[in-house]
Design a protein around this motif. Structure first.
Motif, PDB file in Angstrom:
ATOM      1  N   GLU A  27      93.835  -0.300  26.825  1.00  9.01           N
ATOM      2  CA  GLU A  27      94.828  -1.319  27.178  1.00  9.01           C
ATOM      3  C   GLU A  27      94.254  -2.778  27.320  1.00  9.01           C
ATOM      4  OE1 GLU A  27      97.750  -2.180  31.075  1.00  9.01           O
ATOM      5  OE2 GLU A  27      96.396  -0.794  31.299  1.00  9.01           O
ATOM      6  N   CYS A  28      93.130  -2.952  27.765  1.00 10.48           N
ATOM      7  CA  CYS A  28      92.386  -4.168  27.799  1.00 10.48           C
ATOM      8  C   CYS A  28      91.950  -4.846  26.492  1.00 10.48           C
ATOM      9  CB  CYS A  28      91.088  -3.899  28.598  1.00 10.48           C
ATOM     10  SG  CYS A  28      90.279  -5.533  28.983  1.00 10.48           S
ATOM     11  N   TYR A  29      91.704  -4.073  25.541  1.00 10.84           N
ATOM     12  CA  TYR A  29      91.441  -4.162  24.235  1.00 10.84           C
ATOM     13  C   TYR A  29      92.595  -4.910  23.526  1.00 10.84           C
ATOM     14  CZ  TYR A  29      89.718  -4.248  19.218  1.00 10.84           C
ATOM     15  OH  TYR A  29      89.602  -4.458  18.066  1.00 10.84           O
ATOM     16  N   VAL A  30      93.847  -3.978  23.501  1.00  7.28           N
ATOM     17  CA  VAL A  30      94.848  -4.248  23.097  1.00  7.28           C
ATOM     18  C   VAL A  30      95.568  -5.569  23.635  1.00  7.28           C
ATOM     19  CG1 VAL A  30      97.344  -3.517  22.543  1.00  7.28           C
ATOM     20  CG2 VAL A  30      95.464  -2.054  22.280  1.00  7.28           C
ATOM     21  N   ASN A  31      95.241  -5.949  24.903  1.00  4.25           N
ATOM     22  CA  ASN A  31      96.036  -7.133  25.627  1.00  4.25           C
ATOM     23  C   ASN A  31      95.205  -8.358  25.065  1.00  4.25           C
ATOM     24  OD1 ASN A  31      97.972  -6.918  27.523  1.00  4.25           O
ATOM     25  ND2 ASN A  31      96.621  -5.746  28.886  1.00  4.25           N
ATOM     26  N   MET A  32      93.856  -8.185  24.620  1.00  4.63           N
ATOM     27  CA  MET A  32      92.987  -9.236  24.168  1.00  4.63           C
ATOM     28  C   MET A  32      93.762  -9.530  22.711  1.00  4.63           C
ATOM     29  SD  MET A  32      89.248  -9.303  22.347  1.00  4.63           S
ATOM     30  CE  MET A  32      90.016  -8.494  21.067  1.00  4.63           C
ATOM     31  N   LEU A 127      74.340   3.324  23.132  1.00  8.21           N
ATOM     32  CA  LEU A 127      74.003   2.292  22.005  1.00  8.21           C
ATOM     33  C   LEU A 127      74.644   1.035  22.121  1.00  8.21           C
ATOM     34  CD1 LEU A 127      74.524   5.022  19.087  1.00  8.21           C
ATOM     35  CD2 LEU A 127      72.274   3.689  19.629  1.00  8.21           C
ATOM     36  N   LEU A 128      75.732   1.225  22.579  1.00  8.22           N
ATOM     37  CA  LEU A 128      76.667  -0.180  23.093  1.00  8.22           C
ATOM     38  C   LEU A 128      75.788  -1.102  24.175  1.00  8.22           C
ATOM     39  CD1 LEU A 128      79.222  -1.864  22.364  1.00  8.22           C
ATOM     40  CD2 LEU A 128      80.135  -0.800  24.044  1.00  8.22           C
ATOM     41  N   ARG A 129      75.471  -0.621  25.119  1.00  9.70           N
ATOM     42  CA  ARG A 129      74.750  -1.189  26.265  1.00  9.70           C
ATOM     43  C   ARG A 129      73.419  -1.646  25.719  1.00  9.70           C
ATOM     44  NH1 ARG A 129      77.002   3.274  30.219  1.00  9.70           N
ATOM     45  NH2 ARG A 129      79.057   2.264  30.897  1.00  9.70           N
ATOM     46  N   ASN A 130      72.662  -1.138  24.482  1.00 11.13           N
ATOM     47  CA  ASN A 130      71.549  -1.900  24.252  1.00 11.13           C
ATOM     48  C   ASN A 130      71.728  -2.999  23.444  1.00 11.13           C
ATOM     49  OD1 ASN A 130      69.813   0.121  25.167  1.00 11.13           O
ATOM     50  ND2 ASN A 130      70.078   1.511  23.634  1.00 11.13           N
ATOM     51  N   LYS A 131      73.084  -3.253  23.213  1.00 13.25           N
ATOM     52  CA  LYS A 131      73.319  -4.786  22.404  1.00 13.25           C
ATOM     53  C   LYS A 131      73.464  -5.815  23.318  1.00 13.25           C
ATOM     54  CE  LYS A 131      73.318  -2.558  18.543  1.00 13.25           C
ATOM     55  NZ  LYS A 131      72.369  -2.736  17.660  1.00 13.25           N
ATOM     56  N   GLU A 132      73.373  -7.153  22.600  1.00 18.50           N
ATOM     57  CA  GLU A 132      73.233  -8.210  23.462  1.00 18.50           C
ATOM     58  C   GLU A 132      74.786  -8.518  23.749  1.00 18.50           C
ATOM     59  OE1 GLU A 132      72.600 -13.148  22.645  1.00 18.50           O
ATOM     60  OE2 GLU A 132      71.645 -11.639  21.142  1.00 18.50           O
ATOM     61  N   ASN A 133      74.700  -8.991  25.394  1.00 19.17           N
ATOM     62  CA  ASN A 133      76.133  -9.155  26.002  1.00 19.17           C
ATOM     63  C   ASN A 133      76.741  -8.039  26.174  1.00 19.17           C
ATOM     64  OD1 ASN A 133      76.017 -11.859  25.764  1.00 19.17           O
ATOM     65  ND2 ASN A 133      76.501 -11.967  23.691  1.00 19.17           N
ATOM     66  N   TRP A 134      76.359  -6.547  25.929  1.00 14.84           N
ATOM     67  CA  TRP A 134      76.967  -5.308  26.487  1.00 14.84           C
ATOM     68  C   TRP A 134      76.325  -4.534  27.392  1.00 14.84           C
ATOM     69  CZ3 TRP A 134      81.776  -4.208  24.621  1.00 14.84           C
ATOM     70  CH2 TRP A 134      82.295  -5.045  23.831  1.00 14.84           C
ATOM     71  N   GLY A 140      86.941   0.176  30.890  1.00 16.35           N
ATOM     72  CA  GLY A 140      88.159  -0.660  31.573  1.00 16.35           C
ATOM     73  C   GLY A 140      88.129  -2.176  31.622  1.00 16.35           C
ATOM     74  N   SER A 141      87.066  -2.667  31.415  1.00 13.58           N
ATOM     75  CA  SER A 141      87.108  -4.338  31.349  1.00 13.58           C
ATOM     76  C   SER A 141      86.376  -4.858  30.202  1.00 13.58           C
ATOM     77  CB  SER A 141      86.618  -4.569  32.595  1.00 13.58           C
ATOM     78  OG  SER A 141      85.162  -4.214  32.815  1.00 13.58           O
ATOM     79  N   LEU A 142      86.584  -6.048  29.885  1.00 13.27           N
ATOM     80  CA  LEU A 142      85.759  -6.614  28.939  1.00 13.27           C
ATOM     81  C   LEU A 142      85.687  -7.979  29.567  1.00 13.27           C
ATOM     82  CD1 LEU A 142      87.732  -5.754  25.893  1.00 13.27           C
ATOM     83  CD2 LEU A 142      85.548  -4.825  26.225  1.00 13.27           C
ATOM     84  N   THR A 143      84.237  -8.664  29.338  1.00  6.86           N
ATOM     85  CA  THR A 143      84.025  -9.850  29.741  1.00  6.86           C
ATOM     86  C   THR A 143      84.429 -10.932  28.566  1.00  6.86           C
ATOM     87  OG1 THR A 143      81.770  -9.680  28.613  1.00  6.86           O
ATOM     88  CG2 THR A 143      81.737  -9.069  30.880  1.00  6.86           C
ATOM     89  N   GLU A 144      84.400 -12.108  28.984  1.00  8.00           N
ATOM     90  CA  GLU A 144      84.911 -13.244  27.863  1.00  8.00           C
ATOM     91  C   GLU A 144      83.842 -12.961  26.652  1.00  8.00           C
ATOM     92  OE1 GLU A 144      87.689 -14.780  27.637  1.00  8.00           O
ATOM     93  OE2 GLU A 144      88.077 -13.638  29.450  1.00  8.00           O
ATOM     94  N   SER A 145      82.562 -12.991  26.844  1.00  5.81           N
ATOM     95  CA  SER A 145      81.743 -12.860  25.743  1.00  5.81           C
ATOM     96  C   SER A 145      81.802 -11.482  24.953  1.00  5.81           C
ATOM     97  CB  SER A 145      80.029 -12.973  26.199  1.00  5.81           C
ATOM     98  OG  SER A 145      79.752 -11.811  27.056  1.00  5.81           O
ATOM     99  N   GLN A 146      82.213 -10.432  25.795  1.00  4.35           N
ATOM    100  CA  GLN A 146      82.510  -9.050  24.901  1.00  4.35           C
ATOM    101  C   GLN A 146      83.837  -9.515  23.971  1.00  4.35           C
ATOM    102  OE1 GLN A 146      82.660  -6.659  28.116  1.00  4.35           O
ATOM    103  NE2 GLN A 146      80.379  -6.266  28.150  1.00  4.35           N
ATOM    104  N   LYS A 147      84.799 -10.119  24.577  1.00  2.00           N
ATOM    105  CA  LYS A 147      85.950 -10.371  23.809  1.00  2.00           C
ATOM    106  C   LYS A 147      85.554 -11.318  22.577  1.00  2.00           C
ATOM    107  CE  LYS A 147      89.254  -9.914  27.910  1.00  2.00           C
ATOM    108  NZ  LYS A 147      89.998 -10.727  28.515  1.00  2.00           N
ATOM    109  N   SER A 148      84.786 -12.156  22.735  1.00  2.00           N
ATOM    110  CA  SER A 148      84.599 -13.086  21.637  1.00  2.00           C
ATOM    111  C   SER A 148      83.805 -12.234  20.665  1.00  2.00           C
ATOM    112  CB  SER A 148      83.513 -14.107  22.295  1.00  2.00           C
ATOM    113  OG  SER A 148      82.866 -14.957  21.402  1.00  2.00           O
TER     114      SER A 148
END
Length: 184
Positions: A27-32, A127-134, A140-148
């Motif tokens: 839902e968060c991703y589709v809203n973005m 794997l995802l959390r090892n990436k910069e900004n993740w 259930g949530s995305l930060t502005e940098s993740q959305k970018s």
């Protein structure tokens, strides 16, 4: 008095898109995406896959219709980790958007080539959390940098993950949704 004395041309409305999805992350991703593409999308979240049936989809579509001629496109966005749910989704008349093991495999594809062999949800999240900004990512949530990152790398994500539904493999068909939104 009208300037041209003629009739106004009929306005063409943007097509409506209905997305039924599994949880808050989808839902968060589709809203973005809805905000970025500025397309009318109705999101219905937290519907357990086994409970989805054509009657439920048709009911949601009817609620959105303004006129009988209106066509509403329906997408089902779910994780492909439970075969029974996948089979149920594939029996519906809608475009099915699956990610195996979870939607985060699609997010991971924005930063790297995704392993083709099967990985667990926990492995995918690691794997995802090892990436910069993740590093602080939580479902259930995305930060502005993740959305970018998700926005600017969306064109390369499709090349970084298999988009064919296969048993015991990592894949995501969310790229189909992105292609549809790109059409306007």
């Amino acid at each position: 008095m009208a300037k041209n004395g003629g009739r106004r041309p009929d306005r063409k409305m943007k097509p409506l898109i209905l997305v039924l999805c599994e949880g808050q992350t989808e839902e968060c991703y589709v809203n973005m995406l809805k905000q970025k593409y500025r397309i009318p999308i109705r999101i219905v979240s937290k519907i357990v896959g086994q409970k989805i049936n054509q009657g439920l989809i048709d009911r949601y579509k009817e609620e959105l219709k303004i006129s009988r001629a209106e066509n509403i496109e329906c997408f089902l966005m779910y994780d492909a980790d439970i075969k029974k749910i996948v089979d149920n989704l594939l029996s519906c008349e809608a475009t099915v958007l699956l990610s195996n093991p979870c939607i985060e495999v699609w997010f991971l594809a924005h930063t790297q080539r995704v392993p083709q062999n099967e990985i667990s949800t926990d492995q995918c999240l690691a794997l995802l959390r090892n990436k910069e900004n993740w590093s602080g990512y939580s479902k259930g949530s995305l930060t502005e940098s993740q959305k970018s990152i998700l926005w600017k790398n969306k064109s390369i994500a499709k090349n970084n993950v298999e988009d064919e539904i296969r048993d015991n493999a990592t894949f995501s068909t969310v790229g189909v949704f992105i292609e549809r939104l790109e059409q306007g």
